[in-house]
Design a protein around this motif. Structure first.
Motif, mmCIF file in Angstrom:
data_model
loop_
_atom_site.group_PDB
_atom_site.id
_atom_site.type_symbol
_atom_site.label_atom_id
_atom_site.label_comp_id
_atom_site.label_asym_id
_atom_site.label_seq_id
_atom_site.Cartn_x
_atom_site.Cartn_y
_atom_site.Cartn_z
ATOM 1 N N ALA A 1 0.868 -1.195 0.057
ATOM 2 C CA ALA A 1 -0.172 -0.084 0.101
ATOM 3 C C ALA A 1 0.843 1.278 0.052
ATOM 4 O O ALA A 1 2.024 1.455 0.679
ATOM 5 C CB ALA A 1 -0.901 -0.200 1.207
ATOM 6 N N ALA A 2 0.501 2.211 -0.916
ATOM 7 C CA ALA A 2 1.312 3.418 -1.052
ATOM 8 C C ALA A 2 0.887 4.153 0.445
ATOM 9 O O ALA A 2 1.886 4.936 0.927
ATOM 10 C CB ALA A 2 0.826 4.223 -2.071
ATOM 11 N N ARG A 3 -0.039 3.968 0.982
ATOM 12 C CA ARG A 3 -0.366 4.536 2.199
ATOM 13 C C ARG A 3 -0.388 3.459 3.155
ATOM 14 O O ARG A 3 -1.664 2.779 3.443
ATOM 15 C CB ARG A 3 -1.734 5.252 2.099
ATOM 16 N N TYR A 4 0.708 3.321 3.777
ATOM 17 C CA TYR A 4 0.572 2.079 4.941
ATOM 18 C C TYR A 4 0.096 2.592 6.134
ATOM 19 O O TYR A 4 -0.326 3.722 6.205
ATOM 20 C CB TYR A 4 2.007 1.576 5.112
ATOM 21 N N LEU A 5 -0.163 1.738 7.147
ATOM 22 C CA LEU A 5 -0.721 1.891 8.316
ATOM 23 C C LEU A 5 -0.044 2.892 9.190
ATOM 24 O O LEU A 5 1.042 2.859 9.351
ATOM 25 C CB LEU A 5 -1.145 0.560 9.350
ATOM 26 N N ARG A 6 -0.877 4.114 9.676
ATOM 27 C CA ARG A 6 -0.262 5.093 10.532
ATOM 28 C C ARG A 6 -0.192 4.671 11.905
ATOM 29 O O ARG A 6 -0.954 3.570 12.376
ATOM 30 C CB ARG A 6 -0.923 6.398 10.433
ATOM 31 N N VAL B 1 10.671 2.585 12.021
ATOM 32 C CA VAL B 1 10.951 3.746 10.987
ATOM 33 C C VAL B 1 12.264 4.068 11.004
ATOM 34 O O VAL B 1 12.964 4.507 9.932
ATOM 35 C CB VAL B 1 9.815 4.745 10.826
ATOM 36 N N LYS B 2 12.844 4.654 12.132
ATOM 37 C CA LYS B 2 14.059 5.317 12.264
ATOM 38 C C LYS B 2 15.340 4.308 12.058
ATOM 39 O O LYS B 2 16.215 4.462 11.456
ATOM 40 C CB LYS B 2 14.202 5.864 13.462
ATOM 41 N N ALA B 3 15.137 3.028 12.482
ATOM 42 C CA ALA B 3 16.205 1.987 12.386
ATOM 43 C C ALA B 3 16.350 1.621 10.835
ATOM 44 O O ALA B 3 17.466 1.352 10.381
ATOM 45 C CB ALA B 3 15.859 0.745 13.131
ATOM 46 N N HIS B 4 15.221 1.435 10.144
ATOM 47 C CA HIS B 4 15.470 1.131 8.729
ATOM 48 C C HIS B 4 15.792 2.199 7.819
ATOM 49 O O HIS B 4 16.208 2.129 6.603
ATOM 50 C CB HIS B 4 13.900 0.316 8.319
ATOM 51 N N GLY B 5 15.364 3.459 8.446
ATOM 52 C CA GLY B 5 15.774 4.839 7.470
ATOM 53 C C GLY B 5 15.515 4.587 6.254
ATOM 54 O O GLY B 5 14.191 4.583 5.757
ATOM 55 N N GLU B 6 16.431 4.739 5.162
ATOM 56 C CA GLU B 6 16.335 4.680 3.891
ATOM 57 C C GLU B 6 16.314 3.627 3.191
ATOM 58 O O GLU B 6 16.419 3.613 1.840
ATOM 59 C CB GLU B 6 17.381 6.002 3.243
ATOM 60 N N GLN B 7 16.360 2.530 3.876
ATOM 61 C CA GLN B 7 16.613 1.058 3.264
ATOM 62 C C GLN B 7 15.134 1.070 2.300
ATOM 63 O O GLN B 7 14.067 1.444 2.726
ATOM 64 C CB GLN B 7 16.357 0.043 4.110
ATOM 65 N N LEU B 8 15.411 0.333 1.268
ATOM 66 C CA LEU B 8 14.171 0.270 0.326
ATOM 67 C C LEU B 8 14.259 -1.145 -0.158
ATOM 68 O O LEU B 8 14.766 -2.251 -0.098
ATOM 69 C CB LEU B 8 14.497 0.948 -1.444
ATOM 70 N N ARG B 9 12.717 -1.594 -0.296
ATOM 71 C CA ARG B 9 12.455 -2.892 -0.734
ATOM 72 C C ARG B 9 12.483 -3.284 -2.352
ATOM 73 O O ARG B 9 12.710 -2.136 -3.006
ATOM 74 C CB ARG B 9 11.074 -3.291 -0.227
ATOM 75 N N HIS B 10 12.644 -4.267 -2.980
ATOM 76 C CA HIS B 10 12.614 -4.604 -4.211
ATOM 77 C C HIS B 10 11.468 -3.783 -5.152
ATOM 78 O O HIS B 10 11.679 -3.507 -6.200
ATOM 79 C CB HIS B 10 12.520 -6.045 -4.756
ATOM 80 N N SER B 11 10.635 -3.500 -4.479
ATOM 81 C CA SER B 11 9.184 -2.955 -5.008
ATOM 82 C C SER B 11 9.646 -1.415 -5.202
ATOM 83 O O SER B 11 9.082 -0.651 -5.842
ATOM 84 C CB SER B 11 8.027 -3.015 -4.190
ATOM 85 N N GLY B 12 10.698 -0.778 -4.496
ATOM 86 C CA GLY B 12 10.818 0.642 -4.401
ATOM 87 C C GLY B 12 10.503 1.491 -3.200
ATOM 88 O O GLY B 12 10.582 1.982 -2.977
ATOM 89 N N ASP B 13 9.385 0.524 -2.538
ATOM 90 C CA ASP B 13 8.732 1.002 -1.330
ATOM 91 C C ASP B 13 10.066 1.171 0.004
ATOM 92 O O ASP B 13 10.718 0.307 0.121
ATOM 93 C CB ASP B 13 7.653 0.386 -0.723
ATOM 94 N N PRO B 14 9.727 2.159 0.883
ATOM 95 C CA PRO B 14 10.692 2.175 2.004
ATOM 96 C C PRO B 14 10.449 0.860 2.678
ATOM 97 O O PRO B 14 9.380 0.242 2.795
ATOM 98 C CB PRO B 14 10.104 3.320 2.783
ATOM 99 N N TYR B 15 11.602 0.297 3.204
ATOM 100 C CA TYR B 15 11.670 -1.092 3.891
ATOM 101 C C TYR B 15 10.567 -0.968 5.059
ATOM 102 O O TYR B 15 10.227 -2.107 5.479
ATOM 103 C CB TYR B 15 13.103 -1.314 4.305
ATOM 104 N N TYR B 16 10.664 0.026 5.913
ATOM 105 C CA TYR B 16 9.885 -0.129 7.049
ATOM 106 C C TYR B 16 8.285 -0.050 6.697
ATOM 107 O O TYR B 16 7.510 -0.625 7.827
ATOM 108 C CB TYR B 16 10.055 1.188 7.918
ATOM 109 N N ALA B 17 7.862 -0.051 5.669
ATOM 110 C CA ALA B 17 6.581 -0.398 5.358
ATOM 111 C C ALA B 17 6.414 -1.723 5.452
ATOM 112 O O ALA B 17 5.288 -2.103 5.670
ATOM 113 C CB ALA B 17 6.309 0.110 3.790
ATOM 114 N N HIS B 18 7.254 -2.806 5.337
ATOM 115 C CA HIS B 18 7.094 -4.212 5.427
ATOM 116 C C HIS B 18 6.737 -4.567 7.090
ATOM 117 O O HIS B 18 5.740 -5.254 6.964
ATOM 118 C CB HIS B 18 8.267 -4.945 4.870
#
Length: 746
Positions: free
Chosen positions: A23-28, A56-73
């Motif tokens: 989801a482009a808009r993951y759970l807040r 969110v802070k720990a994963h920082g700018e890490q990205l998934r293969h989909s291009g989404d921020p890693y912390y979305a996972h």
């Protein structure tokens, strides 16, 4: 009218590229807290927000293969866990489950910043991540043992890992490597989905199976989904009429009930086609109605009313309320004839039973006494024995090597159940097809080791008798524990097979030495050399064994090849002659049968032949019949030819396959009727190749303007592989029928 219809449709192959996109808009933060508060009023909002922000802070700018921020996972994993209604510690674990592995965070930091409980759970999930399949099968097996030990201590670790795997499978199409996608999908199908079923989490199990099926067998997946779409459109009126009729019956009883529909998922349909050998049109429970009531008494009352108003299909009623499945599942299941005499499955259960059917062990976390925690009383009332099933896996650790453990665990994970009883009334649940030997080992290992007979329902029965629901089984025990030839071929549980292999291993050295001596003798004879122990004494240092018997045992076990053995005994042999005599044989044939078939009744030097009437394949239950002048003919246990020797039991020999046969191909023969249209044959060959088969020959028996009747010869590794190929062919829209062919059926 019906209150609700839920169709569990899975994605199509055409939509594979946009399957469950993150989801482009993951759970807040506040949304996640609200989801937990819905079922847990005592949620620790501060702790949950702290874990969210930390992730969110720990994963920082890490990205998934989909291009989404890693912390979305991890946030999405936490969202899936809220659907299972787990406790706050589990939700925090989901948010933090990757920080130990993918960031600089340490275990001590987690324990200090959150709680030791959460840090321990996160560490457990991190360790479970190491179970993933790799090129080294033995390493995978060792990791799986650690996996079982970890989840046996706290099932929340497994639940978090299952939700983690589910989200990864929803986004698997973004993984750049096709080989990695296949590896992950196969691992999910073979380990994670069965574990989800074992602890009763059907909602996760079903989706994991479908997503794995999509990536492992896309052509079969697409064929089934297309047929489902067409079936859904053609049956809409019948479904509506049936729902109205069921609602009228319940209203007449004055009961308040929730009714909803369930559509069978693609993988479940494919598995049914494979196991039962039926066509798509013969699947009776593509659509089922679930009737949810308040009490078990109302369930039985509703069943009576439905059977009064509709004709029931004989043999299609099962009572899992009085006898729950071992994962806690309870329901009444019956099949009736609805409008237009269409068969319709109806499942009747209470609200609590419905929760357990969907969420399994997770259904027993509840808010009680101002605290949200696991409710052991609720678990016991449901008849759930999920931890007992996990403990059975733990007991198998140590019975053999890690590879065997993984094999036996998979056997235990893929099961349909039968329910049997001891003479004292204790319930023993077993996989369908289990025998009294499986029953004996389920009671206790010592009982299985000393089993010599069985009394079923007060009648003495052979030990190979398949048990049925409701059987009362008494095991007749003997004296010393001794491995019995052929038993491993008639048990189906991993526990029994593991114990039998352990028992056999304790006394098998002599047998391997005898086999190794036989192989050496034959090798000497082929080169016209005199064979004796003294002839190989000089070769022992080169072979790195201390005695001839050690070398023979290594030969018998397959740890030493005949080629290497002879090269060490006779250094400098002609290399081309060596190649000619010991070239690798890819197929099990009459010339190699003795290397892949075992049996205590075999005499040395007697030749073995695969009977052409039934063409045995690795995995078939096999028997040998001594034939005058030809040696021993190997038949499948259901071969019609065996009836000719019923009055000559002295000629029968109980045989089984050696482990070496697992890596050797056989020729399986398939009879198929295929539509006579362009592209049909290409589709057939494509399907065989995708399932790992090697098509060696095609013969057309009969041709008409509309159909071909043909015979396909396919190289297969075992009966399971063969069944996969046949089932995959049945999913093709071009294939009218496909079945295994015996020679006497031509």
């Amino acid at each position: 009218m019906i209150d609700q219809i839920q169709t569990e449709t899975a994605p199509s192959v055409a939509d594979k590229g946009k399957l469950k996109v993150p989801a482009a808009r993951y759970l807040r933060q506040w949304e996640l807290v609200d989801k937990v508060r819905e079922y847990n009023p005592a949620v620790d909002e501060t702790l949950l927000n702290k874990a969210y922000v930390f992730s969110v802070k720990a994963h920082g700018e890490q990205l998934r293969h989909s291009g989404d921020p890693y912390y979305a996972h991890p946030i999405e994993v936490a969202g899936i866990l809220t659907q299972l209604k787990l406790d706050t510690a589990s939700i925090c674990t989901a948010l933090l489950h990757d920080v130990l592995e993918d960031t600089d965070t340490t275990y001590d930091e987690l324990a200090k910043m959150f709680t030791p409980e959460i840090a321990e759970l996160v560490q457990g999930v991190t360790k479970l991540g190491q179970v993933e399949l790799s090129g080294q099968v033995s390493k995978q097996a060792e990791n799986f043992q650690k996996f079982v030990l970890a989840m046996s201590k706290d099932l929340r670790v497994l639940l978090v890992k299952l939700c983690d795997r589910l989200h990864n499978m929803r986004t698997l199409q973004y993984h750049p490597k096709a080989s990695s996608r296949e590896r992950i999908a196969r691992e999910t199908m073979e380990i994670y989905a069965p574990l989800a079923r074992r602890i009763g989490v059907d909602s996760i199990c079903a989706e994991l199976e479908d997503l794995s099926f999509l990536h492992l067998n896309p052509s079969a997946y697409e064929s089934i989904t297309k047929r489902l779409d067409a079936w859904r459109e053609s049956q809409s009126n019948v479904i509506s009429q049936t729902s109205v009729a069921l609602r009228d019956v319940i209203d007449e009883q004055g009961l308040k009930a929730r009714i909803y529909g369930r559509e069978k998922r693609p993988y479940a349909i494919w598995r049914k086609l494979e196991r039962q050998g039926i066509s798509f049109e013969d699947v009776a429970d593509i659509y089922a109605f679930r009737i949810i009531l308040d009490t078990p008494g109302q369930c039985y009352e509703t069943l009576g009313a439905i059977h009064t108003h509709f004709r029931s299909v004989p043999g299609r009623f099962r009572d899992f309320i009085s006898t729950p499945k071992s994962n806690g599942y309870q329901s009444l299941q019956t099949t009736i004839l609805g409008p237009d005499n269409r068969r319709v499955e109806v499942q009747i259960r209470t609200h609590n039973m419905d929760e357990i059917a969907e969420r399994g062990v997770a259904a027993h976390w509840s808010y009680k006494d101002k605290q949200y925690s696991f409710d052991e009383e609720s678990a016991l009332r449901s008849g759930s024995n999920m931890m007992g099933r996990i403990r059975n896996l733990v007991e198998m650790i140590g019975h053999g090597d890690a590879d065997e453990f993984l094999e036996h665990a998979k056997l235990d994970l893929f099961t349909d159940q039968v329910f049997t009883f001891t003479p004292k009334g204790d319930l023993i649940s077993l996989p369908r097809g289990a025998t009294p030997i499986d029953f004996a080992y389920a009671v206790h290992t010592d009982v299985g080791d000393t089993c010599i007979g069985a009394i079923i329902n007060q009648k003495e029965k052979p030990l190979r008798t398949p048990l049925e629901n409701g059987d009362v089984v008494k095991i007749v025990r003997g004296g010393a524990a001794e491995p019995q030839p052929g038993w491993e071929n008639i048990v189906v549980t991993g526990r029994a097979r593991s114990a039998l292999r352990r028992l056999t291993r304790e006394t098998e050295s002599d047998e391997f030495r005898r086999i190794g001596r036989l192989l050496a003798d034959h090798a000497f004879a082929r080169e016209d050399r005199d064979f004796s122990d003294s002839a190989i004494l000089d070769a022992l240092p080169r072979l790195e064994y201390n005695s001839p018997t050690e070398a023979f045992e290594a030969l018998g076990r397959g740890e030493l090849t005949v080629k290497d053995f002879m090269q060490a005994v006779f250094p400098g042999r002609d290399e081309q002659r060596l190649v000619d005599q010991y070239a690798t044989r890819d197929l099990i044939s009459d010339n190699t049968a003795r290397l892949y078939v075992k049996g205590d009744g075999l005499r040395e030097g007697v030749s073995l032949h695969l009977a052409p009437c039934c063409s045995p394949i690795n995995g078939d239950r096999i028997m040998g019949v001594q034939s005058d002048g030809r040696g021993v003919m190997i038949h499948t246990i259901d071969c019609e030819t065996l009836a000719d020797f019923e009055d000559q039991p002295e000629r029968w020999i109980d045989l089984g396959w050696r482990r070496a046969a697992d890596h050797t191909a056989s020729i399986g023969r398939i009879s198929a009727t295929v539509e006579h249209v362009p592209g049909a044959l290409a589709d057939v060959t494509k399907i065989v190749g995708e399932v790992g088969g090697n098509l060696t020959n095609i013969k057309t028996l009969k041709r008409s303007p509309t159909f071909f009747d043909m015979v396909l010869d396919v190289e297969v590794l075992d009966t399971k592989h063969f069944a996969h190929i046949v089932a995959a062919l049945r999913t093709s829209s071009y294939v009218v029928s496909a079945r295994r062919l015996r020679a006497n059926q031509l």
